[in-house]
Design a protein around this motif. Structure first.
Motif: not given
Length: 504
Positions: A222-243
């Motif tokens: 989930a952390l690796a996917e969140l890093a790809r999300v940030v890179t892909g959409r150009g957001s400065a930061t993003a957060s999430d909660t894993a299962a």
């Protein structure tokens, strides 16, 4: 994963909430919980007093709502029954009242048993249990203003503690960024501060470096996917909660080259985002290439030097007229890399850094007095003009050799008036050439003699400074004594040779 969302970038951490248990522990308040859930996770973000039958429009969420029950209609009191259906019964009224508080996000309800009611209505207790809203009984001697003041006092204490934690973390991260291994050091400090894991992802999503406890399971992916999300959409930061409940955050590093900082922690404290943001800024500096106006001026200065301009004409482009040269080596074994060299330059306040043969050389404006840096051994030259940069480079090299030999963190080139100042430069140089001529053009002999004299004839420290075996030092010194025809144990001879070597 739950829904990903961007997070704000505050300059300071938000005010921490107050655990409801801490409020109940205040003996001066004598509060008593009589309904609803309890536990360390229940918190309040403030206190608000209202006697409205429907407080929903006036709540922001997270409050401890205080009421004396003035709003309760007569038929809904403890003994009321809503005769003839003209007024709601106790259960209906309190169910609707508590439901609205919960819908508004209220954290808890405090009911004062004076002056309107002698006891807490049983129907209110039942409704709070039904809607899982903590209900506190406020005794007659405790005022609502006293409860509110206690909440703000506890919040101020928590905020002070959190600010102190964030400040200590910022200092720790800055210190880590100046070490010879800056990127791993920053990640280690960050992982320690958030009690989790910190990862630096490269432009292709691969892990470049990491530190801390690996959460394992779905949190890693989930952390690796969140890093790809940030890179892909150009957001400065993003957060999430894993299962599994692990809190995740990703920070795009500011250099714009696709690097991302990922953080996974079992819990999320109010100041963790601020701490991670500081680490992201430091990692941006360590991994990025900044081409600002200053960088353009440095490039211009380099081009002019290559095209034959004199150093003194180029120095103003670099930002100063007098400079110091600093030589640095990691205190531990191992050669520095380019990132470590840049980190040392940043710590010393200069981007003019050169890395060659395991030594980092930094050109520092004279007004920025170099200080000791954790993990580094430094030699510092005297302040000189651009024409004397080569001489300052030699001074810094000698100071570094002395620092390594004496195991000092930093050694500065002496700035006191020298014996040579009493003689004309031409006469001093002529005397030095004649005295040292028997050594010929062998630089190893002259360097060994200079280092040996500077270290008061210590074979072991000279060997350390030169990076050779002590027997090699003995052989060279025996050769020097034979060529010079001098007794090197004679202090007068040593003084004269030292004077001559200083003129070379």
């Amino acid at each position: 994963m739950e829904g990903t969302h961007t997070v704000p970038d505050p300059a300071v951490p938000p005010t921490p909430p107050v655990p409801l248990a801490a409020l109940l522990a205040r003996e001066d308040l004598a509060l008593r919980q009589i309904a609803g859930p309890s536990g360390p996770d229940l918190v309040v973000h403030g206190a608000h007093t209202s006697e409205m039958a429907d407080p929903y429009p006036y709540l922001l969420g997270g409050e401890l709502l205080l009421t004396a029950g003035v709003h309760i209609p007569e038929g809904a009191g403890p003994d009321g029954g809503g005769p003839g259906g003209s007024a709601p019964g106790p259960r209906d009224y309190f169910d609707a009242y508590v439901a609205r508080i919960v819908a508004a996000g209220g954290a808890a309800l405090g009911f004062g048993v004076a002056p309107v009611h002698d006891t807490v209505p049983p129907a209110l207790v039942a409704a709070c249990d039904a809607y899982a809203l903590p209900l506190l009984e406020v005794p007659p001697q405790t005022t609502f203003s006293g409860v509110a003041r206690a909440v703000w006092q506890l919040m101020a204490q928590a905020r002070h503690a959190e600010l102190r934690r964030v400040t200590e973390a910022q200092q720790s991260l800055a210190s880590a960024a100046s070490r010879p291994d800056p990127v791993p050091s920053v990640l280690r400090r960050l992982a320690q501060r958030v009690d989790g894991r910190a990862v630096l992802y490269g432009p292709e999503g691969a892990e470049i470096a990491e530190a801390g406890r690996r959460p394992g399971g779905p949190a890693d992916a989930a952390l690796a996917e969140l890093a790809r999300v940030v890179t892909g959409r150009g957001s400065a930061t993003a957060s999430d909660t894993a299962a599994d409940g692990t809190h995740l955050a990703a920070y795009a590093l500011g250099a714009g080259h696709g690097f991302v900082l990922g953080v996974a922690a079992p819990r999320r404290e109010p100041g963790d985002h601020t701490i991670a943001s500081v680490a992201a800024v430091l990692l941006s500096l360590l991994t990025g290439e900044h081409q600002s106006g200053t960088g353009a001026a440095r490039s211009s200065a380099l081009v002019r030097l290559l095209l034959g301009a004199a150093p003194e004409t180029v120095a103003p482009l670099l930002g100063g007229e007098r400079w110091r040269v600093v030589h640095g080596r990691p205190a531990a074994l191992g050669a520095p890399d380019a990132v470590a060299a840049s980190a040392l330059g940043a710590a010393l306040g200069s981007p003019l850094v050169d890395l060659a043969e395991g030594v980092v050389r930094v050109l520092v404006p004279a007004e920025q007095e170099p200080a000791e840096q954790p993990g580094w051994t430094l030699g510092v030259s005297a302040a000189v003009g651009p024409a004397d940069w080569p001489a300052a480079d030699t001074q810094a090299a000698r100071a570094l050799a002395r620092a390594r030999a004496t195991r000092a963190h930093l050694v500065r080139h002496g700035a006191r008036p020298a014996l040579a100042d009493l003689l004309a430069p031409g006469e001093a140089e002529a005397h030095a050439r004649a005295l040292l001529a028997p050594l010929g053009e062998n630089p190893a002999l002259a360097d060994t003699l200079r280092t040996w004299l500077s270290l008061h004839g210590s074979w072991d420290r000279t060997a350390v400074a030169l990076g050779v075996h002590r027997n090699t030092v003995r052989q060279r010194m025996t050769r020097c004594a034979a060529l010079l025809g001098a007794d090197l144990d004679d202090p007068d001879v040593r003084m004269e040779l030292w004077f001559a070597l200083r003129q070379r």
